[in-house]
Design an enzyme around this catalytic site. Structure first.
Site, short mmCIF file in Angstrom:
data_model
loop_
_atom_site.label_atom_id
_atom_site.label_comp_id
_atom_site.label_asym_id
_atom_site.label_seq_id
_atom_site.Cartn_x
_atom_site.Cartn_y
_atom_site.Cartn_z
N TYR A 1 -11.83 -31.60 -15.24
CA TYR A 1 -13.04 -31.70 -15.86
C TYR A 1 -13.90 -30.53 -15.33
O TYR A 1 -13.40 -29.85 -14.25
CB TYR A 1 -13.54 -32.98 -15.33
CG TYR A 1 -14.10 -33.15 -13.61
CD1 TYR A 1 -13.10 -32.94 -12.92
CD2 TYR A 1 -15.53 -33.15 -13.30
CE1 TYR A 1 -13.51 -33.29 -11.52
CE2 TYR A 1 -15.84 -33.11 -12.17
CZ TYR A 1 -14.91 -32.93 -11.03
OH TYR A 1 -15.27 -33.02 -9.60
N ARG B 1 3.53 -45.37 -20.87
CA ARG B 1 3.29 -45.12 -19.72
C ARG B 1 4.44 -44.60 -19.03
O ARG B 1 5.65 -45.54 -19.07
CB ARG B 1 3.02 -46.27 -18.54
CG ARG B 1 2.52 -45.98 -17.15
CD ARG B 1 1.96 -47.04 -16.41
NE ARG B 1 1.81 -46.77 -15.04
CZ ARG B 1 2.50 -46.53 -14.09
NH1 ARG B 1 3.91 -47.06 -14.39
NH2 ARG B 1 2.32 -46.11 -12.85
N GLU C 1 -15.29 -28.47 2.86
CA GLU C 1 -16.34 -28.52 1.64
C GLU C 1 -16.87 -30.07 1.65
O GLU C 1 -16.38 -30.89 2.34
CB GLU C 1 -15.66 -28.38 0.41
CG GLU C 1 -14.47 -29.13 -0.25
CD GLU C 1 -14.13 -28.62 -1.31
OE1 GLU C 1 -14.69 -28.23 -2.19
OE2 GLU C 1 -12.79 -29.17 -1.60
N1 PDD Z 1 -18.43 -31.13 -8.21
N2 PDD Z 1 -16.29 -28.97 -4.12
C1 PDD Z 1 -15.96 -30.03 -4.78
C2 PDD Z 1 -14.95 -30.91 -4.17
C3 PDD Z 1 -16.77 -30.47 -5.92
O1 PDD Z 1 -16.33 -31.48 -6.67
C4 PDD Z 1 -17.77 -29.67 -6.50
C5 PDD Z 1 -18.53 -29.90 -7.65
C6 PDD Z 1 -18.07 -28.36 -5.86
C7 PDD Z 1 -18.82 -27.46 -6.39
O2 PDD Z 1 -18.36 -26.59 -7.56
P1 PDD Z 1 -19.53 -26.23 -8.65
O3 PDD Z 1 -20.42 -25.29 -7.75
O4 PDD Z 1 -18.68 -25.48 -9.24
O5 PDD Z 1 -20.34 -27.21 -8.95
C8 PDD Z 1 -17.12 -27.98 -4.86
C9 PDD Z 1 -19.12 -31.67 -9.32
C10 PDD Z 1 -20.61 -31.20 -9.51
C11 PDD Z 1 -18.82 -33.15 -9.42
O6 PDD Z 1 -17.67 -33.44 -9.30
O7 PDD Z 1 -19.77 -33.64 -10.14
#
Ligand code: PDD
Length: 287
Positions: free
Chosen positions: A33, A100, A182
């Site tokens: 996604y 499946r 993160e």
């Molecule tokens: N999440 N790390 C993780 C695990 C993430 O799911 C996201 C983004 C980021 C930041 O990536 P970006 O700057 O490309 O949005 C880092 C999105 C926003 C979500 O799952 O809703």
């Protein structure tokens, strides 16, 4: 005004939007996604988001559901039909529908594609930025391909829920060496005592956030030094600033972690400067 979703070739009312019960996204989290910001009626960093989508699909050997140019048209149309000026679009591609079976379906099985768009509460974002957010730390229990933006987000959902139950808004993953990875849906940054912006190298068990990449362009213009290196929980707790980045919110200052105050407990100036400059520097695509 009803929300409209794009599902496998058709624009449908959100309430009528359906995928098959044997979609592999539903059964195996076999899909990827993207979440991308829409601001002032412009799509932010579309090229980088689609490049990352391409990488995620390639790593999992899932076929593009349509050409890149066609997908851009679908994204723009979905944003338009939902009258989004400030908000986001979400897109998801899965390996498609098949009886499946763990192994891949027959060659030629079409990928499934869903695109949605929604407006976001701008006042909530302003408030979170003004007050800062709270976070907790959690041990990383995800698989080691978190560089792929897969829809398999159970660990992330559980971590966010744990944060919520602790009165916080984000959970920060820590590796087995006590180093910061993160957030559950964000990248994590600190400002060290020398004024360096520090974040973990993207090659080591994190998602390469698009906001993280564009922030590096912003920092170069603002002449803020960036260092990609590992940093420990202790270093984060003692940092001048801690902030998190993700599309749709750019950056939020983190003012407390695990109940302990960061710096003086107020949002720092570096994350504010970045937030102010970000939109000008990012790529913008007309709807
Ligand atoms: N999440 N790390 C993780 C695990 C993430 O799911 C996201 C983004 C980021 C930041 O990536 P970006 O700057 O490309 O949005 C880092 C999105 C926003 C979500 O799952 O809703």
């Amino acid at each position: 005004m009803p929300r409209i979703a794009y599902v496998n070739g058709r624009y449908v009312k959100h309430s009528d939007a359906m995928v098959h019960i044997e979609d592999r996204g539903y059964q195996f989290a076999d899909g990827v996604y993207e979440v991308c910001e829409v601001r002032h009626g412009l799509i932010v960093d579309l090229t980088r988001h689609l490049d990352r989508l391409n990488r995620s699909l390639g790593e999992l050997r899932i076929a593009w559901p349509m050409s890149r140019a066609a997908l851009i048209q679908v994204i723009r149309e979905t944003v338009r039909r939902n009258h989004v000026r400030n908000g986001l679009f979400y897109l998801q591609v899965t390996r498609g529908v098949a009886r499946r079976d763990h192994v891949f379906p027959a060659d030629g099985t079409p990928s499934s594609i869903v695109v949605t768009a929604k407006s976001t509460d701008q006042s909530a974002i302003v408030k979170k930025n003004a007050n800062g957010i709270k976070a907790i730390t959690v041990r990383d229990n995800r698989w080691d391909r978190v560089d792929i933006k897969s829809v398999g987000l159970l660990s992330n959902a559980l971590a966010r829920q744990q944060a919520k139950e602790a009165g916080a808004q984000e959970a920060i993953y820590i590796d087995h060496n006590g180093m910061v990875k993160e957030g559950a849906a964000t990248n994590v940054w600190i400002v060290d005592p020398d004024g360096n912006l520090v974040t973990r190298p993207a090659e080591h068990g994190i998602l390469r956030g698009i906001t993280r990449t564009t922030l590096m362009d912003v920092a170069a213009i603002l002449e803020l030094p960036i260092v990609e290196r590992f940093f420990s929980v202790e270093e984060m707790m003692a940092a001048r600033e801690v902030f998190i980045t993700a599309a749709t919110s750019i950056c939020f200052p983190v003012v407390a972690i695990d109940g302990e105050t960061i710096a003086n407990g107020h949002p720092g100036s570096v994350s504010q400067k970045i937030r102010e400059a970000f939109f000008d520097v990012a790529e913008k695509t007309a709807i």
